[in-house]
Scaffold this active site. Structure first.
Site, PDB file in Angstrom:
ATOM      1  N   CYS A  56      27.738  10.332  30.488  1.00  0.00           N
ATOM      2  CA  CYS A  56      27.289  10.563  31.518  1.00  0.00           C
ATOM      3  C   CYS A  56      26.921   9.453  32.950  1.00  0.00           C
ATOM      4  CB  CYS A  56      25.939  11.342  31.583  1.00  0.00           C
ATOM      5  SG  CYS A  56      25.820  12.643  30.276  1.00  0.00           S
TER       6      CYS A  56
ATOM      7  N   HIS B  34      22.506  18.685  35.074  1.00  0.00           N
ATOM      8  CA  HIS B  34      23.174  17.635  34.602  1.00  0.00           C
ATOM      9  C   HIS B  34      24.656  17.727  34.809  1.00  0.00           C
ATOM     10  CE1 HIS B  34      23.975  13.811  33.368  1.00  0.00           C
ATOM     11  NE2 HIS B  34      23.333  13.744  32.068  1.00  0.00           N
TER      12      HIS B  34
ATOM     13  N   PHE C 263      25.229   8.345  26.837  1.00  0.00           N
ATOM     14  CA  PHE C 263      25.355   8.227  25.351  1.00  0.00           C
ATOM     15  C   PHE C 263      25.849   6.872  25.189  1.00  0.00           C
ATOM     16  CE2 PHE C 263      25.230  13.210  24.112  1.00  0.00           C
ATOM     17  CZ  PHE C 263      23.881  12.886  24.301  1.00  0.00           C
TER      18      PHE C 263
ATOM     19  N   LYS D  13      19.082  16.039  40.058  1.00  0.00           N
ATOM     20  CA  LYS D  13      19.551  16.936  38.805  1.00  0.00           C
ATOM     21  C   LYS D  13      18.548  18.109  38.884  1.00  0.00           C
ATOM     22  CE  LYS D  13      21.799  13.712  35.822  1.00  0.00           C
ATOM     23  NZ  LYS D  13      21.457  12.325  36.439  1.00  0.00           N
TER      24      LYS D  13
ATOM     25  N   PHE E 105      23.102   6.959  33.624  1.00  0.00           N
ATOM     26  CA  PHE E 105      22.916   6.360  31.987  1.00  0.00           C
ATOM     27  C   PHE E 105      23.674   7.431  31.259  1.00  0.00           C
ATOM     28  CE2 PHE E 105      18.543   5.292  33.872  1.00  0.00           C
ATOM     29  CZ  PHE E 105      18.734   4.432  34.583  1.00  0.00           C
TER      30      PHE E 105
ATOM     31  N   HIS F 252      18.610   9.074  37.619  1.00  0.00           N
ATOM     32  CA  HIS F 252      19.316   9.457  36.742  1.00  0.00           C
ATOM     33  C   HIS F 252      18.400  10.635  36.116  1.00  0.00           C
ATOM     34  CE1 HIS F 252      22.221  10.082  33.650  1.00  0.00           C
ATOM     35  NE2 HIS F 252      21.338  10.163  32.649  1.00  0.00           N
TER      36      HIS F 252
END
Lengths: 81, 405
Positions: B162, B334, B393, B329, B391, B299
């Site tokens: 992301c 997202h 995974f 968001k 940010f 984020h």
């Protein structure tokens, strides 16, 4: 399958999927030039023929195919084999 | 080192498919979240999603070109076209200059699944057609854009979950800054379909507030219960300051800092330390103090742990500077692989139109978020500098600082 039916079905997928104008299709016209085919497009011809007629062509089948008439004849031979 | 400016931007998102539409949605706090019943039938826990219209590119792309386009490429293409148009970059310019392309993307699930399904049924790989391989590769967006627009500079895709779109812009900025490229088109694309988010939904991290979709994405709010997946395409055109001035291009903003870091920890659970380092690095590189940053586009995805840790990180980096903070968001959901790029576009829209978009659905901030200067309602205010966080995974973090010239 009768020749006229084969021609009708081939022209239908060429117009629909290869976006050629019906008026550009002529038996003696050059297939590659009229459809602006590159090497990848022959793969899509194989897909379209399989979807329309249930027969699978391979790359070598297209050797010597120059006109629409050649193309119709090729498919007719495969379909009526 | 050269100064790097942005002279064009484009967007195709669930809150609008033009800059003007998106500006209106951002200003009015309009959500783009809906319920897609097909997701339930497919096996999803949550049917919530952002949605965009299906593009029709038949008139502008040839059949050969379209054969290689999955949805993420279509969205990115439209955004790129908008960015070129705004930057006054036409095909002659593209043909005579070396333009680099870097986009963030991290899946082509639908194209892969459709091909595999066909092979399973037909037992014949040829019958997936000629476009399948180009649609199925993760670099599909950059391979399509470089081909269609005939781009001749650096050309690859950045996959960083992301944070993909943000890193793509950050790397493009670095290439121009160091004199390795003169012009860059950068951005992100994100497919929207059931195949793309199934395994993500399976982690139980999506909101299930299906009874009221537009209130489901609620970053920093104490009632948040997860993120809402979304997607689309976003692009920005960057060049050196000198080039923009010489061309007479309108400068939308100057990129002055790109900070990155990796958490070096859990694959999915975020922490505060990694994001904090990325933000600190971006601010240091920008050669400004935290109090010079007017706005932070967070984020914050609306997950309980992620938002709380980002709030801690922002508090740690900014302390008493206390800039305005909001997560767009809350409106868009997202946008995953493209989020880092789209949120730069959203923030640039605010920078150039004198407002700060709200963090909608924020009723009661939790303990960590309560310390932030959160924007609940649209604020009409000129902002000069913003920082955008992304940010992903694996603990990948990116922070970009942009200022108005």
């Amino acid at each position: 399958m009768e020749t006229s039916v084969i021609i009708e079905k081939v022209n239908a997928f060429l117009i629909e999927e290869f976006e050629v104008e019906a008026s550009e299709i002529a038996v003696e016209a050059n297939l590659q030039e009229t459809l602006d085919l590159d090497s990848l497009d022959y793969v899509d011809l194989v897909v379209a023929i399989e979807a329309s007629f249930g027969v699978k062509l391979i790359g070598d089948d297209f050797v010597g195919i120059e006109t629409f008439q050649d193309f119709y004849t090729l498919i007719e031979k495969k379909v009526n084999k | 080192m050269r100064r790097v400016v942005i002279t064009g931007m484009g967007i195709y998102s669930c809150i609008g498919t033009t800059i003007e539409e998106v500006k209106k949605s951002l200003y009015e706090g309009t959500s783009g979240i809906v319920v897609d019943p097909e997701r339930k039938e497919f096996g999803y826990r949550s049917a919530l999603t952002g949605t965009v219209p299906t593009p029709n590119l038949k008139k502008e792309l040839t059949r050969r070109q379209r054969m290689s386009f999955g949805s993420e490429s279509e969205y990115a293409y439209i955004a790129t076209k908008q960015a070129f148009e705004q930057a006054k970059v036409d095909q002659t310019f593209l043909d005579t200059q070396e333009i680099g392309v870097l986009f963030g993307n991290d899946s082509t699930a639908q194209s892969v699944m459709e091909a595999i399904d066909k092979i399973r049924i037909k037992k014949d790989t040829t019958l997936v057609g000629s476009g399948s391989v180009f649609k199925s590769m993760n670099s599909t967006i950059t391979m399509n854009l470089s081909t269609v627009f005939k781009l001749k500079g650096v050309n690859f895709t950045i996959s960083a979950a992301c944070a993909s779109g943000s890193h793509a812009i950050g790397m493009g900025y670095m290439l121009i800054k160091q004199g390795l490229q003169d012009y860059m088109i950068c951005g992100g694309g994100q497919e929207i379909n059931s195949y793309a988010f199934g395994s993500f939904d399976g982690l139980g991290v999506f909101s299930t507030h299906e009874e009221n979709p537009t209130q489901a994405s609620r970053p920093f709010d104490s009632k948040r219960d997860g993120l809402v997946p979304s997607g689309g395409g976003a692009a920005i055109f960057m060049e050196s300051y000198e080039s923009a001035v010489a061309r007479g291009a309108t400068i939308l903003g100057e990129v002055i800092g790109y900070g990155f870091s990796s958490n070096g920890a859990h694959i999915s659970t975020p922490n505060a330390e990694g994001p904090s380092r990325a933000m600190q690095r971006a601010v240091q590189q920008a050669n400004i103090t935290p109090c010079q940053i007017d706005y932070v586009n967070a984020h914050a995805t609306s997950t309980p742990v992620g938002d709380a840790n980002e709030a801690k990180a922002i508090n740690e980096v900014f302390g008493d500077a206390n800039p305005y903070v909001s997560s767009t968001k809350s409106m868009t959901g997202h946008e995953c692989w493209m989020a880092g790029a789209s949120e730069i576009v959203y923030s640039l829209i605010m920078l150039n139109n004198g407002f700060i978009a709200p963090n909608i659905n924020l009723e009661t901030p939790d303990e960590d978020a309560a310390k932030l200067n959160l924007v609940k309602e649209t604020i009409d205010k000129k902002i000069d500098v913003f920082l955008s966080n992304s940010f992903g995974f694996g603990g990948t973090n990116s922070a970009i600082v942009i200022k108005k010239i």
